[in-house]
Scaffold this motif. Structure first.
Motif, PDB file in Angstrom:
ATOM      1  N   ALA B  51       0.722  -1.290  -0.070  1.00 57.49           N
ATOM      2  CA  ALA B  51       0.083  -0.083  -0.066  1.00 57.49           C
ATOM      3  C   ALA B  51       0.921   1.275  -0.152  1.00 57.49           C
ATOM      4  O   ALA B  51       2.017   1.267   0.140  1.00 57.49           O
ATOM      5  CB  ALA B  51      -0.690  -0.035   1.157  1.00 57.49           C
ATOM      6  N   PHE B  98      -7.540  -7.287  -1.269  1.00 55.51           N
ATOM      7  CA  PHE B  98      -7.497  -5.886  -0.745  1.00 55.51           C
ATOM      8  C   PHE B  98      -8.212  -5.581   0.694  1.00 55.51           C
ATOM      9  O   PHE B  98      -8.105  -4.314   1.178  1.00 55.51           O
ATOM     10  CB  PHE B  98      -8.010  -4.937  -1.759  1.00 55.51           C
ATOM     11  N   THR B 103      -6.717   1.404  -0.227  1.00 54.96           N
ATOM     12  CA  THR B 103      -6.928   1.710  -1.592  1.00 54.96           C
ATOM     13  C   THR B 103      -7.220   3.086  -2.145  1.00 54.96           C
ATOM     14  O   THR B 103      -7.725   3.153  -3.307  1.00 54.96           O
ATOM     15  CB  THR B 103      -7.799   0.286  -2.317  1.00 54.96           C
ATOM     16  N   THR B 122      -5.964   2.479  -9.668  1.00 54.93           N
ATOM     17  CA  THR B 122      -6.483   1.468  -8.692  1.00 54.93           C
ATOM     18  C   THR B 122      -8.087   1.140  -8.765  1.00 54.93           C
ATOM     19  O   THR B 122      -8.484  -0.056  -8.382  1.00 54.93           O
ATOM     20  CB  THR B 122      -6.173   2.085  -7.153  1.00 54.93           C
ATOM     21  N   LEU B 170       0.709  -0.058  -4.687  1.00 50.19           N
ATOM     22  CA  LEU B 170      -0.540   1.210  -4.704  1.00 50.19           C
ATOM     23  C   LEU B 170       0.291   2.345  -4.440  1.00 50.19           C
ATOM     24  O   LEU B 170       1.392   2.394  -3.825  1.00 50.19           O
ATOM     25  CB  LEU B 170      -1.372   0.962  -3.681  1.00 50.19           C
TER      26      LEU B 170
END
Ligand SMILES: Cc1cc2nc3c(=O)[nH]c(=O)nc-3n(C[C@H](O)[C@H](O)[C@H](O)COP(=O)(O)OP(=O)(O)OC[C@H]3O[C@@H](n4cnc5c(N)ncnc54)[C@H](O)[C@@H]3O)c2cc1C
Lengths: 262, 197
Positions: B51, B98, B103, B122, B170
């Motif tokens: 993340a 996830f 996110t 994303t 991400l």
């Protein structure tokens, strides 16, 4: 991974067929004039679009056979006869939609559209100094021919070997020119053929598909740290790339281009 | 644009509303990739999601299989113009992976064994739109098609469905993946024919 030129891919451009000749009984080489062509690297391809009079279109990808062309100076106006020729070689597939038209339909003076160059990864540039092994299956020789022509035009000293698997001598593209390039290269360029169905009289190899054993003797060994470019039908590329790994070539030194088909 | 190729007729097919513009149908699932197929076994396989805050969630084969498994039937569209309809896959929805991950980062990069990368938004990976797929047509996914497991993002051109997936990162900033750096499109929606940038 930094390879090739990176830039946006231009829009569709008109391309006029200015010359054509039969490459084999089932393949034709087409030379296009493309005003405003942005230049290309050896190994890149174009998208080709043909349009029927009622507007129906079909597009396919074709590798560029002609050698590297520098980008034109930015202030040069696009001329109707640009003098920049881009050469493609197309093998006719019996039940194909586009390739039969390109091989037998399109006439000198006719237009189609191209978009490109596409693909900056499967490229060879004269700045590379390591030995190079090229391996072609059938029409997969086309982008490799661009590399050989670029190498020859540069009078490049590093070894460049071509291993060319083809149905028989009568189906081989560019046979005479390959011979000439090899002869003029002072030993830097060599060409080996593997015939899968028919061989010339007196050939020292019986016909059949390339094998791992032959690859180990006909291709530059991993110990020479070559870069290998491999192009052809999917199944050919898949098996030869696995053999190259088995022979100890690192994956990052093997570049592949798959043309489709079985 | 008025460029006609005299004498070209084409092999007309009935206009198929399932076919995005410029695509044609195949039934043989062609293979396309930039290099040789990396050999990854289920025993060596691992997947991680990193993340934006640096936290990492990771799976091996056994822990991936503890997630709910979907049967997925989708049409796939390759930028080289083939499309194949009704392809049957099994995989784990990224929504499960996830869970507990922030996110909110706008950008994502998928990275694979062998060094391949591809970038996405994303939002293209969440909301039952993307999977980690490990079976195709009732069989374990063949290495040439990305086995043991690949990303499957069927609403985008197939180069976004990274084979041999190993990591999803991400990010709050925009980065280009492998083909995207060579001029292929940032988003890659086949219905908008977003082939090249
Ligand atoms: C990057 C790239 C570069 C290419 N460069 C060249 C090139 O330089 N010269 C060249 O001749 N071709 C090249 N091709 C192949 C070309 O794009 C077309 O696939 C080919 O000409 C067939 O098109 P078609 O419309 O005649 O056949 P289609 O109507 O598309 O297909 C007819 C039948 O042939 C099968 N088929 C499709 N493609 C192939 C194939 N490549 N080999 C065997 N069977 C196939 C199909 O499954 C179908 O059954 C390249 C492909 C790619 C992806």
């Amino acid at each position: 991974m930094t390879r090739g030129r990176r830039s946006a891919i231009p829009e569709w451009q008109a391309a006029r067929l200015v010359a054509a000749h039969d490459e084999t009984a089932t393949a034709r080489t087409l030379v296009f004039d493309i005003p405003g062509w942005p230049g290309h690297l050896a190994g890149q391809h174009v998208d080709v679009r043909v349009t029927a009079p009622d507007g129906y279109t079909a597009s396919r990808e074709y590798s560029i056979a002609s050698g590297e062309v520098d980008a034109p100076p930015p202030d040069l106006p696009a001329m109707p006869d640009s003098g920049v020729n881009v050469e493609l070689s197309v093998e006719e597939l019996d039940d194909g939609e586009v390739s039969p038209y390109l091989v037998r339909g399109l006439e000198v003076g006719d237009h189609l559209e191209v978009r490109g160059p596409v693909g900056g990864y499967f490229v060879w540039q004269p700045s590379q100094t390591e030995p190079v092994q090229l391996i072609a299956g059938g029409s997969g020789v086309v982008p490799l021919m661009s590399m050989l022509r670029t190498h020859a035009a540069a009078g490049h000293p590093s070894p460049m070997r071509l291993l060319y698997s083809v149905r028989g001598p009568q189906f081989a593209f560019y046979a005479e020119e390959l011979q000439r390039i090899a002869a003029a290269s002072g030993g830097a360029v060599t060409v080996d053929y593997v015939y899968t169905r028919t061989a010339p009289a007196g050939a020292d190899r019986s016909v059949g598909r390339l094998t791992l054993e032959e690859l180990s003797t006909l291709a530059l060994p991993a110990s020479a740290s070559p870069t290998t470019y491999l192009c052809g039908p999917n199944s050919f590329v898949e098996s030869v790339s696995q053999w190259l790994l088995a022979l100890g070539h690192p994956a990052e030194c093997i570049f592949t281009e798959r043309f489709g088909g079985a | 644009m008025g460029i006609f190729s005299p004498g070209f007729v084409g092999r007309r097919r009935d206009a198929n509303p399932l076919l995005p513009p410029g695509q044609y149908e195949v039934t043989n699932f062609p293979v396309l990739s930039a290099g040789p197929t990396p050999k990854v076994t289920k025993d060596d396989w691992a997947l991680s999601i990193r993340a934006q805050d640096g936290s990492v969630k990771a799976w091996n084969w056994a822990t991936l299989m503890q997630n709910p498994i979907d049967d997925i039937t989708v049409d796939l569209h390759c930028v080289t113009r083939w499309s194949q309809f009704g392809m049957g896959w099994r995989g784990v929805s990224l929504d499960h992976l996830f869970e507990g991950v922030d996110t909110s980062a706008q950008f994502a990069m998928a990275s694979s064994y062998g060094g391949y990368t591809t970038n996405m938004q994303t939002t293209d990976l969440v909301g039952s739109k993307a999977w980690i797929a490990f079976q195709f047509d009732g069989e374990d996914l063949a290495p040439a098609h990305g086995g043991p497991a690949r990303l499957l993002v069927p609403h985008l051109y197939l180069w976004k469905s990274a084979k041999w997936i190993n990591r999803i990162t991400l990010m709050d900033h925009h980065e280009l993946g492998f083909w995207e750096q060579y001029g292929y499109h940032d988003i890659g929606d086949p219905w908008k024919e977003e082939r090249y940038s």
